[in-house]
Design an enzyme around this catalytic site. Structure first.
Site, short mmCIF file in Angstrom:
data_model
loop_
_atom_site.label_atom_id
_atom_site.label_comp_id
_atom_site.label_asym_id
_atom_site.label_seq_id
_atom_site.Cartn_x
_atom_site.Cartn_y
_atom_site.Cartn_z
N LYS A 246 2.14 -3.00 8.84
CA LYS A 246 3.34 -2.19 8.64
C LYS A 246 4.55 -2.95 9.16
CE LYS A 246 3.33 2.28 9.26
NZ LYS A 246 3.88 2.79 7.99
N SER B 231 7.35 -0.29 5.36
CA SER B 231 6.38 -0.47 4.28
C SER B 231 5.07 -1.01 4.83
CB SER B 231 6.94 -1.43 3.23
OG SER B 231 8.14 -0.92 2.66
N VAL B 232 3.97 -0.71 4.11
CA VAL B 232 2.64 -1.11 4.53
C VAL B 232 2.04 -2.04 3.48
CG1 VAL B 232 0.35 -0.31 5.24
CG2 VAL B 232 2.36 1.12 5.66
N ASP C 217 5.64 13.45 11.79
CA ASP C 217 5.60 13.21 10.33
C ASP C 217 4.18 13.41 9.80
OD1 ASP C 217 6.73 12.69 7.89
OD2 ASP C 217 6.65 10.52 8.09
N LEU D 122 0.81 -1.21 0.00
CA LEU D 122 0.00 0.00 0.00
C LEU D 122 0.84 1.26 0.00
CD1 LEU D 122 -2.66 -1.09 2.65
CD2 LEU D 122 -2.96 -0.98 0.18
N GLY D 123 2.02 1.21 0.58
CA GLY D 123 2.88 2.38 0.67
C GLY D 123 4.16 2.05 1.40
N GLY D 124 5.07 3.01 1.45
CA GLY D 124 6.33 2.76 2.13
C GLY D 124 7.06 4.04 2.41
N GLY D 125 8.00 3.99 3.36
CA GLY D 125 8.76 5.18 3.71
C GLY D 125 9.75 4.91 4.82
N PHE E 51 9.56 4.81 8.07
CA PHE E 51 9.21 3.94 9.18
C PHE E 51 9.06 2.49 8.73
CE2 PHE E 51 7.35 7.90 11.13
CZ PHE E 51 8.29 7.98 12.14
#
Length: 823
Positions: free
Chosen positions: A521, A506-507, A617, A499-502, A504
């Site tokens: 996560k 990835s999701v 954040d 779904l997303g990442g960054g 912290f």
């Protein structure tokens, strides 16, 4: 001579609303009917007879000349109105300014023992600051110094405190000046709420009925009152404290003398600071912040509910004491019983009073404690005393209340201090109506039977389901499920649906065996031990709010650290603002509610938790939307969870450039105001529907906050700032409010930024917001016409389908950009 000629003209035209060409009443002049005085100098104030609202009673008062809506700042005869202003007279008599009624009796006077002046020379002068003074007319004119005044209205305020005035404590007489509310909007008689100076603590306090203190400003620290943080945002007035052998007091002046501003002790029991904006009075701040914090605001047997309108309601079995008073905003009379108690009646017919249970209440103060062993004993003790109005029993003891019940508050379930109070009513009350009661018993029996059957069925089904389903959790800690890594690996199909990442982690999307959709996560760079990690996660798991993403569980197996959240159907905010393929238009009303919801979630983290939680954040990728587009702040508490050290160098910081506050590189401690800065940047993107920083065709960087601040502060067309897809379809006042708040939030100095709690009050309409100054960093950007990047590492967590675009932030006045890394 001129004075006498003018006065004679007024006598010839008694029915015209005229103002004396002078500011003075001397010994041979009177004021009556529609005649008025105009203040000396600029003519800012008028003195004359008035009648408030629809009232037929007349008073002598002072009001603003340049404010179209008559706004009274001082009343002479608050407790002695007159019925005919044409027959009454305001005049100077025996060295005093007096008000004579139709019978020429003195109903109000300045009350001086005028032995130190020549009575024939005493005159009344209305000054241009709104102060009505008596002075010796043989002096040097109306502009004589304050020391020559025999009497002045500033020493006798009613509900309004004007610039230059004071609310003082006289050390010689131990007399306190009071700022006292009106009884209601049409009656200036002294109400129940008063502001006074507490000289011991250099602070102001508000009392109910001159007895119960329910608010304090906190001590003065030579800049602000400690419990009025809104003063940090002040650029309107300048407070100062004076303490000498005779008295101590605060006074204030206006930075801009042309500003029209005042403090009032309102009929609501709140002290308010108001400013005129050429259209209406705008509220700068009010204290106490919540209406129901005002002691006994709803009167006897009235309940105050902060989440309902109107705030005041009567308890069951009671009615308003005065409908007319309640319609005028005066709830002090409270409520009265619909039926007398059985014990008060001579004909009880053998029936005893009954009690009605009212749950989720903030209980009245001053209970009478009683040591009993059960709730029935507590009830009996109250029944045996006819003056007992209510009781409460919580297992720890019995509390009784006699007489009128004051300061009842209807609370929301779960706030932590709500109790059930049992209100005494006549057995004949409609609350205990026989037909209704029997019907209720029958319905209750049916519902209860069905509930028992369903409960048994649910238990049986749960047993069967537990035996058949695969076990996905090994243990439960509090309300959190401790998942096994293999179970989450299976639920997410080996972490295939990202779904997303960054920064912290990835999701990934997952589905549990019971078809529950989750978001998992995978955390990165976690150096904590097992026990510490579980402790921190358990703390996060206890935090629940409608605007915070719920943490369902976690996994901790060696270096594998995962968090399991509820899945949000509408994804992250950025997918609705910045993604061209999104078919749904996020209309303005939803955007406004999203802005308010984000602020409420952050307020909970900053102000409602046991320890303040700084998100660190805040950005659209970390704002998730449920099926109803209710915003949920995600990733809260992760800054602490990953062991972030705020003292490290810039390159180790996590966060997203373009949203990080200037203090991240200035070497100061990071506070909750860093989140406020990020929130302000998100507000700009909610308005524009695009990233704050974009590259134009000519290679220059467009920085939306600079343009938005310019339009907002210069009074431009704020709808030009709006997302083009909305086609200017928005409430212009709401757009302007959002832009003002955003500009305040991104101020370079964190002390100037509002708290997130203040932001919530502004967006809820409980507090107005003034025009902010232009942040220095925005000025630097506009002047340089180039975008200086001084943040390095980017993170893009949340349930987004793509990585966060690179965002940049303008240079801060706290730093030298040329020395910063621009990796």
């Amino acid at each position: 001579m001129i004075h006498h000629l003018i006065f004679l003209c007024f006598c010839i035209t008694p029915f015209l609303s005229l103002a004396l060409a002078v500011d003075t009443i001397s010994g041979n002049e009177t004021l009556s009917g529609d005649r008025t005085l105009l203040s000396s100098g600029g003519g800012n104030f008028v003195l004359g007879f008035f009648h408030p609202g629809n009232s037929s009673r007349y008073y002598i008062g002072i009001w603003y000349r340049r404010v179209p809506t008559q706004t009274i700042v001082w009343v002479a005869n608050r407790e002695a109105p007159i019925s005919d202003s044409n027959s009454a007279q305001l005049t100077v008599l025996n060295g005093n300014l007096v008000l004579l009624n139709e019978s020429r009796s003195v109903i109000w006077s300045t009350g001086l023992n005028s032995t130190n002046s020549n009575n024939s020379n005493v005159v009344a002068v209305l000054l241009d600051d709104g102060n009505l003074v008596l002075r010796d007319g043989s002096g040097s004119g109306s502009n004589s110094s304050v020391g020559e005044y025999l009497w002045e209205s500033f020493d006798h305020p009613d509900r309004t405190w004007l610039p230059g005035g004071k609310i003082a404590y006289d050390k010689r007489t131990q007399r306190r000046q009071l700022l006292t509310s009106w009884k209601n909007s049409e009656d200036p008689a002294p109400g129940l709420f008063s502001l006074e100076l507490d000289p011991n603590g250099r602070q102001y306090i508000i009392r109910w009925n001159r007895t119960e203190q329910y608010w304090t400003s906190g001590s003065w620290n030579d800049h602000i009152f400690s419990l009025v943080p809104e003063m940090r945002l002040n650029y309107i007035y300048n407070f100062s404290y004076v303490d000498n052998v005779n008295e101590s007091y605060f006074t204030y002046s206006l930075y801009n003398p042309s500003t029209i501003s005042r403090f009032i002790m309102d009929v609501s029991g709140q002290v308010k600071m108001l400013s005129w904006d050429n259209r209406d009075w705008t509220l700068f701040w009010s204290q106490p912040r919540q209406q129901c914090e005002v002691y006994a605001y709803c009167g006897a047997f009235g309940t105050c509910g902060q989440t309902s309108m109107p705030f005041c309601n009567c308890l069951p079995g009671f009615r308003n004491k005065s409908d007319s008073d309640w319609s005028l905003g005066d709830f002090s009379g409270g409520c009265v019983r619909e039926l007398d108690l059985q014990c008060e009646s001579n004909r009880t017919n053998g029936r005893r009073d009954k009690f009605f249970a009212r749950p989720n209440m903030g209980l009245p103060e001053h209970p009478q404690p009683l040591m009993v062993g059960s709730a029935s004993e507590c009830e009996s003790a109250c029944l045996d005393n006819c003056s007992c109005s209510a009781y409460a029993y919580d297992g720890n003891g019995c509390s009784l209340w006699n007489g009128e019940l004051l300061n009842l508050q209807q609370l929301t379930e779960g706030v932590g201090n709500e109790r059930t109070i049992n209100i005494r009513l006549s057995a004949s009350s409609s609350v205990f109506s026989g037909s209704k009661n029997n019907k209720g018993i029958i319905i209750g029996a049916i519902v209860g039977s069905i509930a028992v059957f369903l409960a048994i069925l649910a238990i049986v089904m749960a047993i069967i389901w537990r035996r058949r389903r695969k076990t996905v959790s090994k243990s439960v800690e509090g309300s959190l499920v401790a998942f096994g890594y293999k179970d989450l690996q299976s639920a997410t199909k080996n972490f295939s649906d990202k779904l997303g990442g960054g920064g912290f982690g990835s999701v990934f999307k997952g589905i549990l065996p019971d078809s529950t959709v989750i978001a998992v996560k995978k955390l990165e760079s976690i150096n904590q031990g097992e026990k510490q990690f579980r402790t921190e996660v358990s703390t996060i798991g206890t935090i629940q709010h409608v605007n915070l993403v719920r943490l369902r569980g976690f996994c901790s197996e060696g270096s594998k650290k995962l968090l399991v959240y509820d899945h949000m159907e509408n994804g992250s905010l950025d997918s609705h603002l910045f993604k061209a393929k999104e078919p749904k238009v996020l209309e303005w009303q939803k955007r406004y509610q999203i802005a308010l919801g984000i602020a409420r979630g952050l307020q909970y983290l900053h102000e409602k938790c046991r320890d303040c939680i700084i998100h660190c954040d805040i950005k659209p990728e970390n704002i998730l939307l449920d099926s109803e587009f209710c915003p949920k702040v995600a990733d809260f508490g992760l800054a602490k969870l990953v062991g972030r050290d705020f003292s490290r160098v810039l390159t180790t910081m996590r966060g997203t450039r373009g949203y990080l506050a200037p203090e991240w590189i200035s070497g100061v401690a990071i506070t909750a105001k860093a989140d406020v800065y990020s929130y302000g940047m998100v507000l700009f993107e909610l308005v524009s529907g695009r990233r704050n920083s974009e590259n134009s065709e000519d290679g220059k960087v467009k920085f939306f906050p600079s343009w938005a601040a310019s339009v907002t502060i210069d009074g431009g067309d704020v709808l030009e700032l709006l997302d083009p897809i909305l086609d200017r379809s928005a409430d212009v006042e709401e757009v302007l409010k959002i832009c003002k708040v955003a500009c305040w939030c991104i101020q370079d100095d964190e002390n100037i930024r509002p708290s997130i709690g203040q932001v919530v009050q502004i967006l809820e309409g409980l507090m107005d917001v003034n025009l902010p100054p232009v942040p220095r960093s925005l000025q630097v950007f506009v002047e340089s016409q180039e975008h200086i990047v001084f943040f390095t590492e980017s993170s893009s967590s949340g349930q987004s389908s793509s990585q966060t675009k690179s965002n940049t932030s303008s240079a801060s006045s706290h730093s030298k950009p040329s020395t910063q890394s621009t990796n």
